[in-house]
Design a protein around this motif. Structure first.
Motif, PDB file in Angstrom:
ATOM      1  N   ALA A 102       0.863  -1.194   0.000  1.00  0.00           N
ATOM      2  CA  ALA A 102       0.000   0.000   0.000  1.00  0.00           C
ATOM      3  C   ALA A 102       0.890   1.233   0.000  1.00  0.00           C
ATOM      4  CB  ALA A 102      -0.908  -0.006   1.219  1.00  0.00           C
ATOM      5  N   PRO A 103       0.721   2.136  -0.983  1.00  0.00           N
ATOM      6  CA  PRO A 103       1.627   3.291  -1.048  1.00  0.00           C
ATOM      7  C   PRO A 103       1.344   4.331   0.029  1.00  0.00           C
ATOM      8  CG  PRO A 103      -0.049   3.444  -2.749  1.00  0.00           C
ATOM      9  CD  PRO A 103      -0.264   2.123  -2.064  1.00  0.00           C
ATOM     10  N   ALA A 104       2.423   5.006   0.456  1.00  0.00           N
ATOM     11  CA  ALA A 104       2.280   6.067   1.470  1.00  0.00           C
ATOM     12  C   ALA A 104       1.678   7.310   0.824  1.00  0.00           C
ATOM     13  CB  ALA A 104       3.634   6.382   2.066  1.00  0.00           C
ATOM     14  N   ALA A 105       0.741   7.939   1.551  1.00  0.00           N
ATOM     15  CA  ALA A 105       0.068   9.130   1.016  1.00  0.00           C
ATOM     16  C   ALA A 105       0.815  10.402   1.384  1.00  0.00           C
ATOM     17  CB  ALA A 105      -1.359   9.197   1.554  1.00  0.00           C
ATOM     18  N   ALA A 106       1.177  10.535   2.657  1.00  0.00           N
ATOM     19  CA  ALA A 106       1.809  11.768   3.140  1.00  0.00           C
ATOM     20  C   ALA A 106       2.367  11.500   4.530  1.00  0.00           C
ATOM     21  CB  ALA A 106       0.783  12.891   3.215  1.00  0.00           C
ATOM     22  N   THR A 107       3.328  12.322   4.953  1.00  0.00           N
ATOM     23  CA  THR A 107       3.807  12.204   6.337  1.00  0.00           C
ATOM     24  C   THR A 107       3.296  13.395   7.145  1.00  0.00           C
ATOM     25  OG1 THR A 107       5.876  13.372   5.886  1.00  0.00           O
ATOM     26  CG2 THR A 107       5.910  10.981   5.668  1.00  0.00           C
ATOM     27  N   ASN A 108       3.053  13.153   8.414  1.00  0.00           N
ATOM     28  CA  ASN A 108       2.486  14.180   9.316  1.00  0.00           C
ATOM     29  C   ASN A 108       3.201  14.131  10.658  1.00  0.00           C
ATOM     30  OD1 ASN A 108      -0.460  15.069   8.065  1.00  0.00           O
ATOM     31  ND2 ASN A 108       0.098  12.989   7.491  1.00  0.00           N
ATOM     32  N   ASN A 335      -6.193  15.408   4.989  1.00  0.00           N
ATOM     33  CA  ASN A 335      -5.433  14.334   4.326  1.00  0.00           C
ATOM     34  C   ASN A 335      -6.357  13.478   3.459  1.00  0.00           C
ATOM     35  OD1 ASN A 335      -2.370  13.588   5.198  1.00  0.00           O
ATOM     36  ND2 ASN A 335      -3.351  14.824   6.772  1.00  0.00           N
ATOM     37  N   VAL A 336      -7.499  13.108   4.024  1.00  0.00           N
ATOM     38  CA  VAL A 336      -8.424  12.242   3.281  1.00  0.00           C
ATOM     39  C   VAL A 336      -9.014  13.001   2.092  1.00  0.00           C
ATOM     40  CG1 VAL A 336     -10.643  11.029   3.449  1.00  0.00           C
ATOM     41  CG2 VAL A 336      -8.923  10.772   5.260  1.00  0.00           C
ATOM     42  N   GLU A 337      -9.290  14.292   2.300  1.00  0.00           N
ATOM     43  CA  GLU A 337      -9.831  15.093   1.199  1.00  0.00           C
ATOM     44  C   GLU A 337      -8.815  15.165   0.053  1.00  0.00           C
ATOM     45  OE1 GLU A 337     -12.817  15.905   1.026  1.00  0.00           O
ATOM     46  OE2 GLU A 337     -13.004  17.512  -0.444  1.00  0.00           O
ATOM     47  N   ALA A 338      -7.538  15.271   0.385  1.00  0.00           N
ATOM     48  CA  ALA A 338      -6.510  15.312  -0.664  1.00  0.00           C
ATOM     49  C   ALA A 338      -6.524  14.014  -1.471  1.00  0.00           C
ATOM     50  CB  ALA A 338      -5.140  15.539  -0.026  1.00  0.00           C
ATOM     51  N   VAL A 339      -6.671  12.890  -0.766  1.00  0.00           N
ATOM     52  CA  VAL A 339      -6.722  11.592  -1.456  1.00  0.00           C
ATOM     53  C   VAL A 339      -7.956  11.544  -2.356  1.00  0.00           C
ATOM     54  CG1 VAL A 339      -7.046   9.103  -1.093  1.00  0.00           C
ATOM     55  CG2 VAL A 339      -5.423  10.369   0.346  1.00  0.00           C
ATOM     56  N   TRP A 358      -0.800  16.360  -5.674  1.00  0.00           N
ATOM     57  CA  TRP A 358      -1.720  17.094  -6.565  1.00  0.00           C
ATOM     58  C   TRP A 358      -3.067  17.291  -5.859  1.00  0.00           C
ATOM     59  CZ3 TRP A 358      -6.483  16.831  -8.746  1.00  0.00           C
ATOM     60  CH2 TRP A 358      -6.749  17.729  -9.792  1.00  0.00           C
ATOM     61  N   GLY A 359      -3.482  16.267  -5.135  1.00  0.00           N
ATOM     62  CA  GLY A 359      -4.742  16.358  -4.389  1.00  0.00           C
ATOM     63  C   GLY A 359      -4.707  17.496  -3.384  1.00  0.00           C
ATOM     64  N   PHE A 360      -3.617  17.584  -2.644  1.00  0.00           N
ATOM     65  CA  PHE A 360      -3.499  18.676  -1.667  1.00  0.00           C
ATOM     66  C   PHE A 360      -3.561  20.027  -2.361  1.00  0.00           C
ATOM     67  CE2 PHE A 360      -1.734  15.577   1.421  1.00  0.00           C
ATOM     68  CZ  PHE A 360      -2.423  15.976   2.554  1.00  0.00           C
ATOM     69  N   GLU A 361      -2.876  20.125  -3.491  1.00  0.00           N
ATOM     70  CA  GLU A 361      -2.815  21.428  -4.166  1.00  0.00           C
ATOM     71  C   GLU A 361      -4.145  21.830  -4.801  1.00  0.00           C
ATOM     72  OE1 GLU A 361       0.528  21.490  -6.871  1.00  0.00           O
ATOM     73  OE2 GLU A 361       1.864  22.103  -5.246  1.00  0.00           O
ATOM     74  N   ASN A 362      -5.091  20.899  -4.802  1.00  0.00           N
ATOM     75  CA  ASN A 362      -6.388  21.215  -5.412  1.00  0.00           C
ATOM     76  C   ASN A 362      -7.555  21.069  -4.432  1.00  0.00           C
ATOM     77  OD1 ASN A 362      -6.032  21.715  -8.532  1.00  0.00           O
ATOM     78  ND2 ASN A 362      -4.512  20.193  -7.879  1.00  0.00           N
ATOM     79  N   ILE A 363      -7.226  21.121  -3.155  1.00  0.00           N
ATOM     80  CA  ILE A 363      -8.293  21.096  -2.143  1.00  0.00           C
ATOM     81  C   ILE A 363      -9.083  22.395  -2.212  1.00  0.00           C
ATOM     82  CG2 ILE A 363      -8.674  21.352   0.355  1.00  0.00           C
ATOM     83  CD1 ILE A 363      -6.633  19.210   0.879  1.00  0.00           C
ATOM     84  N   LYS A 364     -10.400  22.257  -2.288  1.00  0.00           N
ATOM     85  CA  LYS A 364     -11.280  23.453  -2.253  1.00  0.00           C
ATOM     86  C   LYS A 364     -12.374  23.150  -1.255  1.00  0.00           C
ATOM     87  CE  LYS A 364     -10.696  24.570  -7.163  1.00  0.00           C
ATOM     88  NZ  LYS A 364     -10.281  23.316  -7.775  1.00  0.00           N
TER      89      LYS A 364
END
Lengths: 445, 293
Positions: A102-108, A335-339, A358-364
């Motif tokens: 399972a690929p990593a999405a982001a680190t926090n 995080n989930v919204e970015a996914v 890309w998901g993070f950069e397009n959160i609205k």
């Protein structure tokens, strides 16, 4: 003898399988992984356990209520950092490759130190580094820092919003002229980060600023508060961390400074900062990006699907709805919204870190979307772009009544137009030092 | 001038709080020649135990007695499984053992009672009142009274009781003490238990001021220069050293700090301690060690 060895091996295998089963689901297909550099022991464990408790509960909730994000199940595992930078880096290296395919999405990491130490690695590994409400201010400029996201609020916005609030309380920003403001800051790079901006704002609005440093960890502040007593400021801005916060409030009381003229920053705003100070904290004001409390639909849902099902992550259920817990939930939502956003572009499957970026950069997140998420009032409207990795820059003010926080203002916006050129100057300097060619954000889609 | 005295008095009162922690170090060093690095962890452990019991509904005095009992059990366990095995080993070995103990006790405290921050109200007012234009707080005065009482009791204990005198003999030469029939294990148990009691008192006072949280274990950093100045073997020295450190660090922060960029009160006491080390290595009240070579 052999039989004993076999028994031991069998036992270990069974134990291993049990451990694996309790932390993750068995199948990696269709799973998105969140590597968690958490801290549940050590000096900052109270913040870490609350934040990661909320974050994990939200991921769990998405799995239990919706079966994951478009049927892609969310998984996670924790690695204890104790808030120590070396351990944080070690955890990063250990977890960055994902889990069972399972690929990593982001680190926090929820640590300025660890975030600084893994910044270059995150860029090289194409794995988003999320520093909600903290981190490098200039990483707001996504053209230079493509993988760093100081979501919602960077340190400069923090102090700008506080000055705007003081201005409003004084009857307008023009009334700040001649006022005396003391900034009491933690003696660390984190504490000092906003001093330059405060000096700039002091020059712009004409207030008299005094900067007072409290050496780490801040368990003795007699001299600083006696100095404050001598200066007689109109307001004190408290840029504290950990034990420094309750000690500041106690010492303020001891030296006769009113708590309702102390404004705590984003890391001076939890129950753990105010409650230990007892009566001395009554009236204390602080900023927040997310109110505490459990009255938001998303929290009520978490209570129903996760907590009441005995699947909650908190050891102490009383911490449900506290400031750190809710910050974890907000972080989970983002995080989930970015996914979710990234899946709309790349397909409903587990995504790489680059795709999640890309998901993070397009959160609205507008009010409508926040209402759908059950987080209206909990999360501020947020719009992230390639060049703006902060997105919000607004805070609300809350006041401690002796037992809980009560929100006392609407969203107060930072002066982002004033701050942006300073951020860009710093980010471009960084780009020059590191030989980075900034992205052309007008060409990003 | 009144501001100067205000800072001075504030510093002296803060210094008393440092002395409280330093006394725990002196007790164990005086009796066994061991620099107990775990003293800060004992302060944390005892205060966390007390406040956790209090929050579970135990009355104040019962929580205090139970915490004391738990500190006694801890002292017994340390003597039984750590110190007994290391009798007559070099001081550095014993120091390293207490360093390890420190981490074990900190971990144990958080595992047993959780990592949350707890408020602690001892019912003593911390609001200021003015005396001749100087701000004083009831809490500070109470802490000073507690420290003074502890010094008197412990001084009598070490100088006037058989156990106290035996403890000093053990510190001078454990083998010789054993040879004359002194029960080393019992004495070490007593001294670690008394240090646990002092840790509990210091933990409650510091906990009421800081909140009971992990940072309590860091208050030892304030005790080290106190020990260097006062001497590792003198309880009176703890008080005098505490007063010197408290007053000088506050005055330095206010009157010298602005010329050095501020935030100097963490390292200034160590500068002072270094100077003392150069001219008076045993501290103001410490015993000079003369060894035949």
């Amino acid at each position: 003898m052999r039989s004993n060895i076999n028994k031991c091996a069998g036992l270990l295998l069974a134990l291993g399988l049990t451990v694996t089963a309790t932390t993750h689901s068995a199948h990696a297909d269709g799973e998105q992984y969140f590597p968690l550099q958490s801290y549940r022991i050590g000096p900052y464990a109270a913040g870490g356990s609350g934040f990661f408790g909320g974050f994990i509960d939200y991921l769990q909730y998405v799995n239990l209520k919706e079966g994951g994000v478009n049927n892609v199940k969310l998984t996670w595992s924790e690695c204890e950092t104790e808030y120590v930078v070396e351990k944080g880096v070690e955890c990063y290296e250990r977890l960055k490759h994902g889990l069972n395919g399972a690929p990593a999405a982001a680190t926090n990491p929820l640590s300025v130190g660890i975030a600084y130490a893994t910044l270059d690695r995150s860029t090289a590994d194409k794995l988003p580094l999320i520093t909600i409400n903290h981190g490098r201010t200039d990483s707001t400029d996504g053209s230079v820092f493509p993988y760093a996201f100081p979501l919602q609020l960077n340190p400069y916005s923090e102090v700008s919003a506080i000055i705007n609030y003081i201005g409003t309380e004084s009857g307008g920003l023009e009334k700040l002229k001649g006022k005396k403001i003391v900034a009491l800051f933690h003696g660390s790079p984190y504490g000092k980060e906003t001093n330059g901006i405060l000096e700039l704002l002091a020059k712009k609005y004409g207030f008299k600023l005094t900067l007072l440093e409290v050496p780490h960890p801040g368990n003795e502040q007699q001299s600083q508060w006696l100095n404050i007593r001598r200066i007689k400021p109109d307001w004190v801005i408290l840029r504290g961390w950990g034990v420094m916060n309750p000690v500041a409030l106690k010492t303020a009381q001891k030296t006769g400074f009113p708590a309702d003229h102390i404004i705590g920053n984003i890391w001076s705003n939890s129950e753990d900062d105010a409650a230990p100070a007892g009566n001395a904290a009554k009236g204390f004001i602080s900023i927040t990006t997310h109110p505490s409390g459990t009255n938001f639909p998303v929290l009520q849902d978490i209570d129903k699907y996760v907590i009441k099902a005995n699947k909650g992550n908190l050891e102490d259920a009383k911490r449900f709805g506290t400031v750190y817990y809710n910050l974890g939930v907000v972080n989970g939502i983002l995080n989930v919204e970015a996914v979710r956003v990234a899946q709309e572009k790349y397909g409903k499957r587990p995504l790489t870190g680059e795709e999640v970026r890309w998901g993070f950069e397009n959160i609205k997140l507008d009010d409508k979307r926040l209402a759908e998420l059950g987080a209206l009032g909990l999360v501020q409207p947020l719009r992230l772009t390639c060049s703006d990795h902060e997105g919000g820059g607004a805070v609300r003010f809350q006041q401690w009544d002796g037992s809980k926080w009560n929100v006392i203002s609407d969203w107060v916006q930072a002066d982002r137009a004033l701050l942006r050129p300073i951020i860009e100057e710093s980010s471009h300097k960084y780009a020059k030092e590191k030989g980075i060619t900034p992205r052309d954000c007008s060409k990003e889609s | 001038m009144s501001f100067f005295f205000e800072v001075l008095v504030g510093g002296l009162l803060a210094g008393v709080m440092y002395s409280l922690v330093a006394i725990g170090f002196v007790l164990i060093y005086k009796a066994s020649g061991v620099f107990n690095f775990a003293q800060g962890s004992m302060v944390l452990f005892s205060a966390l135990t007390f406040v956790s019991l209090l929050e579970r509904g135990y009355p104040f005095w019962l929580a205090f007695l139970l915490s004391l009992l738990i500190m006694l059990v801890l002292a017994w366990a340390i003597e039984r499984w750590v110190l007994r095995k290391l009798v007559n080993r070099s001081p550095i070995t014993l120091f390293m053992a207490t360093l390890g103990l420190s981490y074990i006790i900190e971990g144990l405290a958080q595992s047993l009672w959780g990592a949350q921050v707890h408020g602690l109200d001892l019912g003593i007012n911390d609001e200021p009142f003015e005396v001749f234009g100087l701000l004083l707080s009831q809490f500070d005065l109470f802490a000073s009274a507690v420290a003074g009482t502890l010094v008197i009791i412990l001084s009598i204990f070490f100088n006037k009781t058989r156990t106290g005198i035996a403890l000093r003999a053990v510190a001078d030469d454990p083998l010789a003490a054993l040879a004359v029939g002194i029960n080393l294990q019992r004495l070490w148990l007593i001294v670690w238990a008394v240090a646990g009691f002092v840790g509990l008192v210091a933990g409650l006072l510091w906990g009421a001021r800081l909140g009971v949280q992990f940072s309590l274990s860091l208050v030892v950093l304030k005790a080290l220069p106190v020990l260097i100045i006062g001497g590792f073997t003198s309880i009176t020295g703890c008080i005098v050293g505490g007063l010197i450190i408290g007053a000088s660090e506050k005055l330095a922060e206010i009157f010298i700090g602005p010329y050095l960029g501020g935030g100097i009160e963490n390292w200034f006491p160590y500068v002072l301690a270094m100077l003392f080390l150069l001219v008076r290595p045993a501290g103001l009240f410490g015993e000079r060690q003369i060894e035949r070579v």
